[in-house]
Design a protein around this motif. Structure first.
Motif, mmCIF file in Angstrom:
data_model
loop_
_atom_site.group_PDB
_atom_site.id
_atom_site.type_symbol
_atom_site.label_atom_id
_atom_site.label_comp_id
_atom_site.label_asym_id
_atom_site.label_seq_id
_atom_site.Cartn_x
_atom_site.Cartn_y
_atom_site.Cartn_z
ATOM 1 N N ASP A 157 41.418 23.640 29.033
ATOM 2 C CA ASP A 157 40.028 23.613 28.585
ATOM 3 C C ASP A 157 39.114 23.315 29.772
ATOM 4 O O ASP A 157 39.570 23.081 30.898
ATOM 5 N N ARG A 158 37.816 23.327 29.535
ATOM 6 C CA ARG A 158 36.869 23.164 30.635
ATOM 7 C C ARG A 158 36.999 21.821 31.333
ATOM 8 O O ARG A 158 36.761 21.691 32.534
ATOM 9 N N ASN A 159 37.368 20.824 30.580
ATOM 10 C CA ASN A 159 37.532 19.486 31.167
ATOM 11 C C ASN A 159 38.866 19.324 31.886
ATOM 12 O O ASN A 159 39.081 18.353 32.612
ATOM 13 N N GLY A 160 39.779 20.273 31.651
ATOM 14 C CA GLY A 160 41.090 20.205 32.282
ATOM 15 C C GLY A 160 41.995 19.149 31.689
ATOM 16 O O GLY A 160 43.009 18.781 32.286
ATOM 17 N N SER A 161 41.639 18.659 30.492
ATOM 18 C CA SER A 161 42.425 17.576 29.905
ATOM 19 C C SER A 161 43.411 18.040 28.845
ATOM 20 O O SER A 161 44.314 17.292 28.473
ATOM 21 N N ARG A 162 43.238 19.271 28.360
ATOM 22 C CA ARG A 162 44.126 19.776 27.303
ATOM 23 C C ARG A 162 44.600 21.191 27.650
ATOM 24 O O ARG A 162 43.882 21.970 28.278
ATOM 25 N N TYR A 163 45.810 21.479 27.189
ATOM 26 C CA TYR A 163 46.426 22.781 27.438
ATOM 27 C C TYR A 163 46.571 23.556 26.135
ATOM 28 O O TYR A 163 46.861 22.985 25.080
ATOM 29 N N PHE A 164 46.398 24.880 26.251
ATOM 30 C CA PHE A 164 46.534 25.782 25.107
ATOM 31 C C PHE A 164 47.428 26.957 25.510
ATOM 32 O O PHE A 164 47.590 27.257 26.703
ATOM 33 N N VAL A 165 47.993 27.624 24.512
ATOM 34 C CA VAL A 165 48.805 28.806 24.825
ATOM 35 C C VAL A 165 47.910 29.853 25.470
ATOM 36 O O VAL A 165 46.731 30.001 25.128
ATOM 37 N N GLY A 166 48.470 30.623 26.423
ATOM 38 C CA GLY A 166 47.680 31.564 27.209
ATOM 39 C C GLY A 166 47.715 32.980 26.684
ATOM 40 O O GLY A 166 48.528 33.342 25.823
ATOM 41 N N PHE A 167 46.838 33.790 27.242
ATOM 42 C CA PHE A 167 46.687 35.181 26.803
ATOM 43 C C PHE A 167 47.946 36.003 27.033
ATOM 44 O O PHE A 167 48.241 36.939 26.284
ATOM 45 N N LYS A 168 48.718 35.662 28.084
ATOM 46 C CA LYS A 168 49.887 36.467 28.415
ATOM 47 C C LYS A 168 50.960 36.372 27.329
ATOM 48 O O LYS A 168 51.758 37.292 27.153
ATOM 49 N N LEU A 169 50.975 35.279 26.585
ATOM 50 C CA LEU A 169 51.942 35.140 25.501
ATOM 51 C C LEU A 169 51.707 36.176 24.410
ATOM 52 O O LEU A 169 52.636 36.587 23.719
ATOM 53 N N LEU A 194 54.536 21.675 36.685
ATOM 54 C CA LEU A 194 55.061 22.794 35.904
ATOM 55 C C LEU A 194 53.996 23.394 34.991
ATOM 56 O O LEU A 194 53.931 24.620 34.808
ATOM 57 N N LEU A 195 53.165 22.561 34.430
ATOM 58 C CA LEU A 195 52.080 23.063 33.590
ATOM 59 C C LEU A 195 51.127 23.940 34.406
ATOM 60 O O LEU A 195 50.663 24.983 33.940
ATOM 61 N N GLN A 196 50.843 23.495 35.630
ATOM 62 C CA GLN A 196 49.964 24.271 36.489
ATOM 63 C C GLN A 196 50.558 25.644 36.807
ATOM 64 O O GLN A 196 49.847 26.643 36.863
ATOM 65 N N ALA A 197 51.865 25.679 37.009
ATOM 66 C CA ALA A 197 52.525 26.962 37.278
ATOM 67 C C ALA A 197 52.402 27.888 36.069
ATOM 68 O O ALA A 197 52.194 29.103 36.216
ATOM 69 N N LEU A 198 52.522 27.338 34.866
ATOM 70 C CA LEU A 198 52.372 28.144 33.657
ATOM 71 C C LEU A 198 50.943 28.641 33.497
ATOM 72 O O LEU A 198 50.700 29.756 33.027
ATOM 73 N N VAL A 199 49.984 27.828 33.892
ATOM 74 C CA VAL A 199 48.573 28.237 33.836
ATOM 75 C C VAL A 199 48.327 29.387 34.811
ATOM 76 O O VAL A 199 47.686 30.388 34.469
ATOM 77 N N VAL A 200 48.821 29.245 36.035
ATOM 78 C CA VAL A 200 48.631 30.277 37.052
ATOM 79 C C VAL A 200 49.194 31.610 36.591
ATOM 80 O O VAL A 200 48.620 32.676 36.861
ATOM 81 N N ASN A 201 50.291 31.574 35.844
ATOM 82 C CA ASN A 201 50.941 32.804 35.377
ATOM 83 C C ASN A 201 50.415 33.286 34.037
ATOM 84 O O ASN A 201 50.952 34.243 33.466
ATOM 85 N N GLY A 202 49.384 32.637 33.519
ATOM 86 C CA GLY A 202 48.754 33.118 32.299
ATOM 87 C C GLY A 202 49.447 32.738 31.011
ATOM 88 O O GLY A 202 49.036 33.166 29.931
ATOM 89 N N LEU A 203 50.505 31.941 31.101
ATOM 90 C CA LEU A 203 51.231 31.548 29.901
ATOM 91 C C LEU A 203 50.553 30.388 29.182
ATOM 92 O O LEU A 203 50.744 30.195 27.979
ATOM 93 N N LEU A 204 49.774 29.611 29.925
ATOM 94 C CA LEU A 204 48.990 28.534 29.344
ATOM 95 C C LEU A 204 47.564 28.605 29.880
ATOM 96 O O LEU A 204 47.315 29.200 30.928
ATOM 97 N N GLU A 205 46.641 27.962 29.180
ATOM 98 C CA GLU A 205 45.255 27.835 29.634
ATOM 99 C C GLU A 205 44.829 26.375 29.500
ATOM 100 O O GLU A 205 45.358 25.632 28.665
#
Length: 252
Positions: A45-57, A32-43
């Motif tokens: 980090d470079r290591n792929g270990s942490r999630y941040f709110v995305g630009f689309k929000l 589910l996190l990956q789906a949110l990333v693909v849709n720009g709602l989450l991003e």
């Protein structure tokens, strides 16, 4: 999930933390996190270990602020119109190819027309409010939207050709009319509301039982809506200009 990530906006949220917050296993959470990333709602980090709110929000929050800002800005005007007409006044806001009923104010007439609940959505071009937005967009944008939502019009006793015709008529007179189309026995009148940059972002409309809506009364309400919408657009422009000056002052 969005709330879980947003609560850790500074450091970022780990997969395990989100899974625990949401009560899900890691595999489901990761998917589910990956789906949110693909849709720009989450991003990530470079290591792929942490999630941040995305630009689309940011874009979505701007749309929300526009909706709720207009609700407050139009309150006095909606009350004036409801008091003058005795009928229900709607504020509808554009959201892409659709419109949402952002607010409504009820008049004193005993028979209330409550065709839309706050939060209800319809395709642009449906009802007086939706027509008032669609009709006053440029031709390219209007035709694009009609093409996208044309398959939804039959549910409202409309088709694409009829919607375009109603839009042309609305442009010619300066306000939209929906007479016994979407709902038999109900007539609505609507006028577009423009933002500070001149874009059509919303509309004000009045709905009443058709027996009350004579040609003379429709014209009177149409003029009233045009005047209120014009004044509101000027107020929004002044507010935007004042906000811009304030930002410039802060920068200096």
């Amino acid at each position: 999930m969005l709330s879980s990530v947003a609560s850790r906006a500074n450091a970022g949220a780990k997969l395990a933390e989100v899974a625990e917050d949401c009560g899900l296993n890691r595999a489901t959470t990761h998917r589910l996190l990956q789906a949110l990333v693909v849709n720009g709602l989450l991003e990530r980090d470079r290591n792929g270990s942490r999630y941040f709110v995305g630009f689309k929000l940011v874009h979505l929050s701007e749309l929300a602020l526009r909706r709720f800002g207009l609700e407050a800005a139009t309150l006095a005007a909606r009350r004036r119109i409801a008091e003058a007409t005795g009928d229900t006044v709607f504020l509808t806001t554009r959201m892409g190819t659709r419109m949402v009923c952002s607010a409504r104010s009820e008049g004193s007439f005993p028979v209330k027309v409550l065709t839309l609940d706050v939060g209800a959505m319809r395709p642009l071009g449906v009802g007086a409010g939706g027509l008032a937005i669609l009709a006053f967009l440029d031709d390219v944008e209007m035709n694009r939207i009609v093409g996208v939502v044309s398959d939804q019009y039959p549910a409202f006793n409309l088709d694409a050709a009829r919607v375009v015709q109603l839009c042309r008529e609305a442009r010619a007179r300066g306000y939209s009319i929906d007479a016994d189309t979407v709902l038999h026995g109900v007539t609505g009148v609507g006028a577009p509301l423009r933002s500070a940059d001149g874009a059509v972002v919303a509309s004000l409309s009045v709905a009443a039982v058709s027996q009350r809506m004579t040609d003379e009364r429709i014209q009177s309400i149409g003029k009233m809506l045009q005047d209120e919408a014009r004044n509101l657009s000027q107020e929004l422009e002044m507010m935007a200009a004042g906000s811009g000056r304030a930002v410039d002052a802060d920068k200096s």
